[in-house]
Each structure stands twice: as C-alpha cells, then as structure tokens.
Design a protein around this motif. Structure first.
Motif, PDB file in Angstrom:
ATOM      1  N   HIS A  93      43.740 -14.666   3.656  1.00 19.72           N
ATOM      2  CA  HIS A  93      42.508 -14.275   2.954  1.00 19.72           C
ATOM      3  C   HIS A  93      42.888 -13.803   1.550  1.00 19.72           C
ATOM      4  N   GLU A  95      41.953 -11.420  -0.144  1.00 19.61           N
ATOM      5  CA  GLU A  95      42.184  -9.964  -0.251  1.00 19.61           C
ATOM      6  C   GLU A  95      43.583  -9.608   0.249  1.00 19.61           C
ATOM      7  N   ALA A 167      33.506 -16.032  -5.567  1.00 15.21           N
ATOM      8  CA  ALA A 167      32.245 -16.045  -4.793  1.00 15.21           C
ATOM      9  C   ALA A 167      32.266 -15.012  -3.672  1.00 15.21           C
ATOM     10  N   ILE A 168      33.418 -14.391  -3.422  1.00 12.58           N
ATOM     11  CA  ILE A 168      33.523 -13.465  -2.285  1.00 12.58           C
ATOM     12  C   ILE A 168      32.912 -12.115  -2.640  1.00 12.58           C
ATOM     13  N   GLY A 169      31.868 -11.756  -1.922  1.00 16.99           N
ATOM     14  CA  GLY A 169      31.231 -10.451  -2.082  1.00 16.99           C
ATOM     15  C   GLY A 169      30.517 -10.269  -3.414  1.00 16.99           C
ATOM     16  N   GLY A 208      32.057 -17.370   1.082  1.00 20.23           N
ATOM     17  CA  GLY A 208      31.777 -16.760  -0.224  1.00 20.23           C
ATOM     18  C   GLY A 208      30.287 -16.585  -0.388  1.00 20.23           C
ATOM     19  N   SER A 209      29.804 -15.338  -0.114  1.00 22.19           N
ATOM     20  CA  SER A 209      28.390 -15.003  -0.296  1.00 22.19           C
ATOM     21  C   SER A 209      27.434 -15.889   0.501  1.00 22.19           C
ATOM     22  N   LEU A 228      32.778 -18.983   6.926  1.00 21.75           N
ATOM     23  CA  LEU A 228      33.440 -17.693   7.115  1.00 21.75           C
ATOM     24  C   LEU A 228      32.597 -16.700   6.320  1.00 21.75           C
ATOM     25  N   VAL A 229      32.090 -15.703   7.023  1.00 16.77           N
ATOM     26  CA  VAL A 229      31.088 -14.817   6.431  1.00 16.77           C
ATOM     27  C   VAL A 229      31.612 -13.390   6.426  1.00 16.77           C
ATOM     28  N   GLY A 230      31.526 -12.724   5.281  1.00 13.61           N
ATOM     29  CA  GLY A 230      31.952 -11.328   5.193  1.00 13.61           C
ATOM     30  C   GLY A 230      30.767 -10.395   5.376  1.00 13.61           C
TER      31      GLY A 230
HETATM   32  C1  PEP Z   1      35.050 -13.201   2.991  1.00  8.88           C
HETATM   33  O1  PEP Z   1      35.551 -12.158   2.613  1.00  8.88           O
HETATM   34  O2  PEP Z   1      35.706 -13.975   3.719  1.00  8.88           O
HETATM   35  C2  PEP Z   1      33.694 -13.497   2.574  1.00  8.88           C
HETATM   36  C3  PEP Z   1      33.301 -14.739   2.620  1.00  8.88           C
HETATM   37  O3  PEP Z   1      32.935 -12.430   2.129  1.00  8.88           O
HETATM   38  P1  PEP Z   1      31.387 -12.477   1.684  1.00  8.88           P
HETATM   39  O4  PEP Z   1      30.646 -13.336   2.698  1.00  8.88           O
HETATM   40  O5  PEP Z   1      30.944 -11.052   1.738  1.00  8.88           O
HETATM   41  O6  PEP Z   1      31.346 -13.074   0.329  1.00  8.88           O
END
Ligand code: PEP
Length: 249
Positions: A93, A95, A167-169, A208-209, A228-230
């Motif tokens: 990931h 991060e 795009a993440i968060g 990503g979002s 993949l969803v955060g």
């Molecule tokens: C993630 O961290 O894998 C991710 C996709 O986060 P978000 O959905 O919050 O952008």
C-alpha cells in the motif's frame, strides 16, 4: 470468469465497538455475488473472524513481515495472520511504501512469505500526481508490477490494486479513460509475463476515493474487477451500497 471482489481497508481505524459494522455487513449481504473482504487492524482480526467465519465476508490483513518468525519486535508474520482467520493480506500500500520506506523488493519478499503461508495477496501500486502529470504513469506501474509481484502466483492467489496515490483519501478520482488505460496496461503486462490463462484470471481492483456515488461508473469499466476501499469501508452504511453496485455490475 473472475469473481468480483470488493475489499475494505480500515487502516489504523477501529476498536471493538466497530465490530458491529462487520456484523451488520455480514447480515446484509448473505447472498452477495461478489466476494467481500475486510481488513481491520490486526488487533481486531481474531474477534472479527467470529463474525465472518460463516460468510459472506472474508478477512484480510494490512501487512505482514517477510520472515516466517523470529526476532522482529512488533511485527506480524503471515502464519500468525492465517492463524487469526485471515485469508488475504494487502501488501505494498502506498502508505506502507511512504511511511515504512517499503520498496518493490520488500513487497515482493512479503508476498512470497504470504503465499508460502497460504494467504492470498492484494498487491498495491500507483503513481504520484507529478508522475501522472509528467505522463509517466504506465512506466511507473509497469516497474511496480515487475518489481513487486513474485513469479510463483496464480490467478487465485494474486489480486492487483491500482491506487493512484493522489486519489487516496482526497476525493479526487481519475477519469474513466485514465482508469481504463492503466487497467488494460496491467492486464497486458500480466499476459506477457504469466501467459493469457493466468493473466485473465487475476483480479484487478481500482482504489482511490471510491464512494457509493461513483462506484457503479467505475465498476462498469472493462478490466475493473472490483475495488479497494478505504474511508468508505469503515461504516456499513457507506460500504453496503458499494457492494451492491459491484453485485449489479
Ligand atoms: C486506500 O487507502 O486503499 C484507499 C483506497 O483509500 P480511500 O478509499 O479512502 O481513498
């Protein structure tokens, strides 16, 4: 055919009170067509397993160590994750790559350890905004794919998540054309390396979002096999419509 997969990454969020979210999802999606995976923090895995063992949710972890055991204070091995009821581990990931200085070779070593323990791996890759603006996205992704993915995978054991870092968060999402271009290119590279049969069975997730409002549009893209969803995976009320959108795609 590839079974769609929606995976929730809780990151460093969640205590025992949040197990109710997993319980609610398990009850609401008993007949789900898609595979649903949730990766809570490691502290919740054992208890989350009690809510998921009779389906439809599978459990994932957010990282593992590259060694099977030993003097690595604070780390968790793939065997330990398996023992806690985990089926998947998310690796590479952005991060982890940024906060823990993980490079492609580290991700590859962790993936090997996870596969030997019997886990499936979700290997993440994605470009920085400056790399996209410099038109380097496909090269960056190609390099991460070549460097992070070990040779001994199958269509069952490997999932790739394309997650543009910008795009993440952030609420920013690439255009449909941009997602499509990257996913097509990943599929082609997988075909070249592993042959058409294996490549066709590997699931490619976008991350990503992803939100209830944009999920259906993203899931309609060819070569997007899920997400993949955060942030939107933390509450059942947000994650549930995303699961439904994938089921309907
Ligand atoms: C993630 O961290 O894998 C991710 C996709 O986060 P978000 O959905 O919050 O952008």
């Amino acid at each position: 055919m590839r079974r769609k997969l929606v995976a929730g990454n809780w990151k460093m969020n969640g205590t025992s009170a949040d197990l109710a979210q997993i319980e609610a999802l398990a009850e609401a999606h008993t007949g789900a067509l898609s595979e649903i995976m949730i990766a809570p923090p490691a502290t919740l895995l054992h208890r989350a397993y009690e809510h998921t063992k009779s389906g439809p949710i599978t459990l994932g972890a957010q990282d593992c160590h590259k060694c099977a055991s030993g003097a690595h204070t604070g780390d968790i091995s793939a065997d330990m994750l398996l023992d806690a009821g985990t089926s998947y581990v998310i690796l590479g990931h952005s991060e982890r790559r940024a906060d823990h200085d993980e490079h492609n070779e580290d991700v590859r070593a962790k993936a090997r350890a996870a596969l030997s323990a019997g886990l499936r791996v979700i290997i993440c890759m994605g470009e920085e905004l400056e790399e996209r603006e410099a038109d380097n996205t496909l090269d960056i992704i190609g390099g991460q794919l070549a460097g992070s993915v070990p040779d001994d995978i199958t269509g069952e054991t490997l999932v790739i998540a394309y997650e543009p870092i910008w795009a993440i968060g952030t609420g920013k999402v690439p255009s449909i054309e941009q997602i499509s271009e990257v996913h097509d290119s990943i599929r082609k590279r997988l075909e070249h390396r592993f042959g058409p049969q294996i490549a066709r069975s590997i699931r490619l997730l976008y991350g990503g979002s992803v939100k209830p409002a944009n999920a259906a549009e993203i899931f309609a893209i060819q070569n997007v096999d899920g997400a993949l969803v955060g942030g939107a995976s933390l509450m059942a009320a947000d994650f549930s419509p995303i699961i439904k959108a994938l089921d309907a795609s």
